[in-house]
Every structure is written in structure tokens, then in C-alpha cells.
Design a protein around this motif. Sequence first.
Motif, mmCIF file in Angstrom:
data_model
loop_
_atom_site.group_PDB
_atom_site.id
_atom_site.type_symbol
_atom_site.label_atom_id
_atom_site.label_comp_id
_atom_site.label_asym_id
_atom_site.label_seq_id
_atom_site.Cartn_x
_atom_site.Cartn_y
_atom_site.Cartn_z
ATOM 1 N N ARG A 1 2.045 10.747 -3.240
ATOM 2 C CA ARG A 1 1.339 10.073 -2.143
ATOM 3 C C ARG A 1 0.121 9.331 -2.667
ATOM 4 N N ASN B 1 -3.369 8.367 -2.405
ATOM 5 C CA ASN B 1 -4.530 8.846 -1.644
ATOM 6 C C ASN B 1 -5.820 8.259 -2.196
ATOM 7 N N SER C 1 -6.999 5.158 -1.396
ATOM 8 C CA SER C 1 -7.187 3.917 -0.659
ATOM 9 C C SER C 1 -8.633 3.460 -0.641
ATOM 10 N N LEU D 1 1.525 0.461 -1.690
ATOM 11 C CA LEU D 1 1.647 1.119 -0.381
ATOM 12 C C LEU D 1 3.091 1.196 0.094
ATOM 13 N N CYS E 1 4.074 4.620 -0.201
ATOM 14 C CA CYS E 1 3.283 5.600 0.562
ATOM 15 C C CYS E 1 4.047 6.015 1.814
ATOM 16 N N LEU F 1 0.933 5.782 6.074
ATOM 17 C CA LEU F 1 -0.007 4.660 5.953
ATOM 18 C C LEU F 1 -1.259 4.825 6.813
ATOM 19 N N ALA G 1 -4.206 4.255 4.754
ATOM 20 C CA ALA G 1 -4.057 3.213 3.739
ATOM 21 C C ALA G 1 -5.047 2.071 3.904
ATOM 22 N N LEU H 1 3.033 -1.659 7.495
ATOM 23 C CA LEU H 1 1.689 -2.001 7.010
ATOM 24 C C LEU H 1 1.044 -3.057 7.902
#
Length: 482
Positions: free
Chosen positions: A16, A18, A20, A143, A146, A149, A152, A174
Motif C-alpha cells: 500500500r 502510504n 502521499s 496510485l 493503491c 485512494l 492519496a 482517482l
Amino acid sequence: MMHHNTNNPIPKKRQRINSSTRLSSLSSAASDSSVQFLSLPISGGFNDSSTADVLLRLFHDSDSLSSISETSNSSSSKDGDIQIYLHSSALCKAKYFSALLSDRWGRNKDDFEMKMKKKVHKLNLALSPKPGSINAHLMVLRLIYCDDLSCAVNSVESAILMLPVAMKLIFDDLVKQCVRFLEAVPWSEEEEDEILNLVPFLFEEESKELLARVSTSRVDSCEKMLDNLLISAKQNHPNLVPVKAFVARLLREFSSRDSSRRVLEKAFSMSLKVVKESMEEYSSPDFRGDHNETEAIQRLNLHNALTNGKHLLWLVERMVELRVAEMAVKEWSEQDSFAADLQRAFRDDAWRNIVPGLPTVVLKCTSKLANAVASGNIIVAREVRMKLVKDWLPVLIVCKDNASPVLPCHKPALHSATSLYLELEETFLRIISTLPMDDAQELLQQCLSFSARGSEDCPHLITAFNTWFRRATRRNPATNIS
């Protein structure tokens, strides 16, 4: 949509993303270090060459700002290009990649699996020359891996940077997250402009909340807001000075002069109406008497006239300041009955202990408007100039003749009133000098009371009469024409 290969070595649960916060901080940076960070591989995921089945080359091409194609003979990148190892199963979250891969490899699952085993497919993605474009694409591609989101997007800057890329690649999840974030947080003026430039590329449902922030269904919303601000400044605050100063600044900085004019004219008419009605009731014979109920009503009328008169003066000052006082001057010049009520009221002594400041407020309104006319700030017709002096000159004379007895503590107020009288006298005389000779003669004769202080103390009156006599004895220019 292509089918996922169950034997694909890509783990079902990928690492994942993480980071961001740091991604956002690097979103618009152009340094090599930021690109290197955004290119860091994730085991079994983004840019992992050992498990990837797609090699994507990102390159700048001003002639092909949004083109994407496949190539099989580009094994090395040129200067400034970036190659990223990706996975078709992840890329299919973006409908653009999904459609491209499906069209290229066909819809037959066996054929797809066979081609997957043979080689890593190479794609080229052309980028715009806009600063931060590579970073934005790298962020979006990370992403894609991911699963959640929701965290994100955590800055307006990163949302604005990623949203065009997410729309280009049709990465709907997204796009929704960027729009949802932008709708919920404040924007700077520059950010607002950038967001509105992106709105036309969004679906109507996606852009609805963003547009609601910057548009209204009411065509008169600005005027309604200004109306309410003027009412609020008049009624709802115990300390009106800072509130009125704030509203005055808003009026100065508001871009639509016509809207300001309409709002101020409406407020002016309403306040003038209240003052006129209060003085009319006070001056009415029906309310003359000494009993307590009548006195209470008279006090209320005078206080009402003073309160609304102060607001009226503030409105006049705003209208003169913004050069939108034409209507106010014209309406003020048509108040012969109102001026007569004021004269009757100021000849009595009742107002002195109730509203001693009322004459000053009324004369200040007159002075502000008359000065705007005399200085050329407001241009009005000769008839309006004539009526303005004709109606309000008697009020000035009555106020001067019935000034309150002077106590030691009242000397500053007396000095202020005397200055106001003198200023209004001079302004009226300047306006009279703009009128035809016959009209000027009629009004100048009513100005003789200005000389009550003695000829040495009224040079403005001497000048006005000398000007009239000089003009009266001048040979008519028309007679000189042969």
C-alpha cells in the motif's frame, strides 16, 4: 476489459502506498531527486522490473501532447525520458490502458496468456511540456497500485497536478478522489483559476459541486448580498463604526459600479423616506400638545429621524465617494415639503434636549451633495442645481438663527457647527454662480443673512455679489457681433 491471469506472478495484495504526504510535497518539483523518489520501485508492484509485463516510456513531446502508442523496438530511453515497469493487471484500473491493452492483445484469453509469457510489452506515453508533468504522471501511476485512494490526495496542489493525468488515463477512482478533495477544501485565487480551467473536462455530475462554489443561479445575488450588508450595518450591530467601515471598503473594492449604484440608491430612498415621515409626523398639528403620550411620540419621531439620518449621511458619503450620487442629488433637490417640516421643527425648542445633533446631520447630508455638485464630481442639470439651493438655503438659515445657547462644554460642538455653516454657505454661493443671472439674483438676495457676522467675516459673500454685478454690467457678447 481484459481478464486477469490467475498464474500471474504479481501478488494479489500489493504494497500500500502510504507516503502521499511526501508525494504531495514533491508534486510540482522539477529536480532529479524528486523524480528519483517518485520512480522508486515497490516490490511486486510499481516499477518492479522482475514481475512487470509492461514497460512504459514517458517522454516530452510538444507536438503530441497526449498520444500513447506501443513500440517493440525501443529498448533504451533517450535523454530526459523515463522508463517505468508496470503490470497490466494494475494498469487496467485506468480505462485508457485497459482499452489499449485489450485492442492490442485481442480478447482471447489463451492468446493473451501466450503473449504475456513471450515478452514485456513496451508502450510510449507522450507528455505535455508543462512543468511538473513527469512528476504528475509518476504520482498517478504509483496510485494505480493503491487499493485505497482515500488518503492519496491531501493538498490542492497535488490534486490539481494529478487530475488532468487521471482524466487523460480515465482513472475514474482517482478523478473522483481529486474532485472530492477539491470540493471540500479552501482554494487560493490562483488555485481557483486552475480548477475552473479543468472543469470543462469533467462530467457534469463530477463538476457540479465545484461549480456550486463559484456560481449562483440568482442573477442579482451580488446586489442582494450588498442589500443585506447595508441593512446589517444599519440595524444589527451595537458598534456600527467598524462594521460600516468594513462595508464601505467592500463597496469601494466591488467591481460592478452599476450594482453598487442600484443598491445605494435603493438604501438612500428607504432611509430618506423614514426620516421624512418622522419629521412630517413631528411637525403635524395632530401631534402638538403637552400631555405625556404626545411627548413620548414626539421623542420617538425625533430619535427615529436622527438614527436614520445618520445612516442616510453614511450612504451619501459612500455615493459621493463612488461617484454614483446623481439620483441622490436630484431627489434631495425635490424635498421642498421635507425642508419646510425641518424649518418648522428647528424653530421650536423641543428638539434641543432630545436630538441636538439632528440639524448637523441634515446639513451634512446637504453639504456632501452640494459639494459634489459644486466640484463637478456629480454633474446635474441647471434645474436641479437651482432647486437644491432654493429648498435647502432656508433650512441653513433657520439652523443658524436658532442655534442652541453656548455652554462652556459645548464650545467644540459650536465650532464644528460654525465650520459646517460656513462651508455650506460657500458651496451654495459657488452653485449660484453657475446659474443664469435672473435665478442667481433671486437666490443671492436670500443669502444676505450670511453677512450677520459682519462684512469682514464673509469674504465669500462679497465675492459672490461682486461676481454677479460684474456680469450684470458686462456688455452682452452677442451685441459685439457685427
